[in-house]
Design an enzyme around this catalytic site. Structure first.
Site, PDB file in Angstrom:
ATOM      1  N   PRO A   1       0.784  -1.218   0.000  1.00 30.80           N
ATOM      2  CA  PRO A   1       0.000   0.000   0.000  1.00 30.80           C
ATOM      3  C   PRO A   1       0.817   1.270   0.000  1.00 30.80           C
ATOM      4  O   PRO A   1       1.347   1.679   1.035  1.00 30.80           O
ATOM      5  CB  PRO A   1      -0.797  -0.104   1.304  1.00 30.80           C
ATOM      6  CG  PRO A   1      -0.056  -1.085   2.152  1.00 30.80           C
ATOM      7  CD  PRO A   1       1.031  -1.673   1.362  1.00 30.80           C
ATOM      8  N   GLU A   2       0.907   1.904  -1.135  1.00 26.40           N
ATOM      9  CA  GLU A   2       1.290   3.306  -1.164  1.00 26.40           C
ATOM     10  C   GLU A   2       0.018   4.034  -1.579  1.00 26.40           C
ATOM     11  O   GLU A   2      -1.023   3.398  -1.748  1.00 26.40           O
ATOM     12  CB  GLU A   2       2.444   3.534  -2.150  1.00 26.40           C
ATOM     13  CG  GLU A   2       3.718   2.807  -1.709  1.00 26.40           C
ATOM     14  CD  GLU A   2       4.979   3.319  -2.379  1.00 26.40           C
ATOM     15  OE1 GLU A   2       5.049   4.527  -2.650  1.00 26.40           O
ATOM     16  OE2 GLU A   2       5.866   2.509  -2.640  1.00 26.40           O
TER      17      GLU A   2
END
Length: 271
Positions: free
Chosen positions: A2-3
């Site tokens: 998750p960015e």
DNA sequence: CATGGGACCTGCGAGC
DNA sequence: TGCTCGCAGGTCCCAT
């Protein structure tokens, strides 16, 4: 995984479907980064009014207060009408009348926190210091330049800190700096205005493109319940130590900055 | 107050 | 084959 782009793509994948759903039950698994901050049973009967994103946090607005979700390093969300029995790394099942929102997070750096309001101390502890959203109107070149002038650290680490601009994680920091031709070790305060402008554009471009591509890879991601697609965004430098630069063929180098690996091209990126 | 290092936790692949 | 080591998408907290 998750960015910012993946968090945003995740948000889009279930925001509409879960809108107005009523929470029937909230089951928490092993402890995450912080305690929920409320009895799970207190959320029963509440409706989910909307799903927003702030930086890498997802905000679920409820009838009373909101839930802050963070995916940490290894988290992912899945929203489906049917869920298999919870596995050892499933740490939240939010059962609603529209489906079950499940958080899967092997490393448990993620979080599910209830706060009475976005302005509450609980929420502000997590959100209060966050910088501007890079994909919204508030990301201004002049303000960006001004903020960087005040920072003595290496530009890569300033980007990762997230208090000037949010959403640039370890992958996209390297990618954006490559695109801007800036060596990651350059002190933020010493960047010329034109270079700051190039970096600003690179951040917007790399994140926006990733959101687009994430959208196309999301189907695989959800149905296959794997990491399919994420690295489909052909990285220019990330994870390519020793491989030839796609622009000049110099071997890509890697180094450590603040415990995180940085990748860069020694030729294309100037000190 | 800005900055750098440590902490949190699990899985995986490389190397012995 | 089996063990140990290093590394992985984040970021808060605490000394300095």
């Amino acid at each position: 995984m998750p960015e910012l782009p993946e968090v945003e793509v995740t948000r889009r994948s279930f925001a509409d479907r879960i809108q107005s759903a009523r929470i029937l039950d909230l089951r928490m698994g092993k402890p995450l980064r912080w305690p929920l901050g409320v009895e799970p049973s207190a959320l029963q009967g509440q409706r989910i009014l909307s799903v927003r994103r702030r930086g890498k946090y997802l905000l679920l607005d409820l009838d009373e207060g909101l839930l802050l979700l963070h995916l940490g390093m290894s988290g992912s969300l899945n929203f489906a009408t049917q869920q298999a029995p919870a596995g050892p790394h499933d740490h939240m099942d939010m059962v609603t009348d529209r489906g079950v929102l499940r958080l899967h997070d092997p490393r448990r750096f993620g979080a599910v926190v209830w706060a009475p309001s976005e302005n509450s101390a609980t929420a502000q502890k997590l959100l209060g210091h966050l910088g501007v959203e890079p994909l919204e109107g508030g990301f201004d070149v002049d303000a960006f330049a001004l903020a960087l002038k005040k920072r003595a650290s290496a530009i890569k680490q300033v980007l990762l800190a997230g208090d000037i601009v949010v959403g640039v994680g370890n992958i996209y920091a390297s990618e954006a700096l490559f695109m801007a031709g800036i060596r990651p070790t350059v002190k933020a305060s010493r960047l010329s205005k034109p270079r700051v402008a190039r970096l600003h554009a690179a951040i917007v471009q790399v994140l926006a493109r990733a959101v687009q591509q994430g959208g196309s890879s999301l189907k695989d991601f959800v149905s296959a319940e794997g990491k399919t697609g994420y690295f489909q965004l052909e990285a220019a430098v990330y994870g390519r130590t020793g491989a030839p630069c796609r622009v000049c063929s110099s071997p890509i180098r890697s180094m450590l900055q603040g415990q995180r690996t940085t990748f860069y091209c020694p030729t294309c990126q100037k000190p």
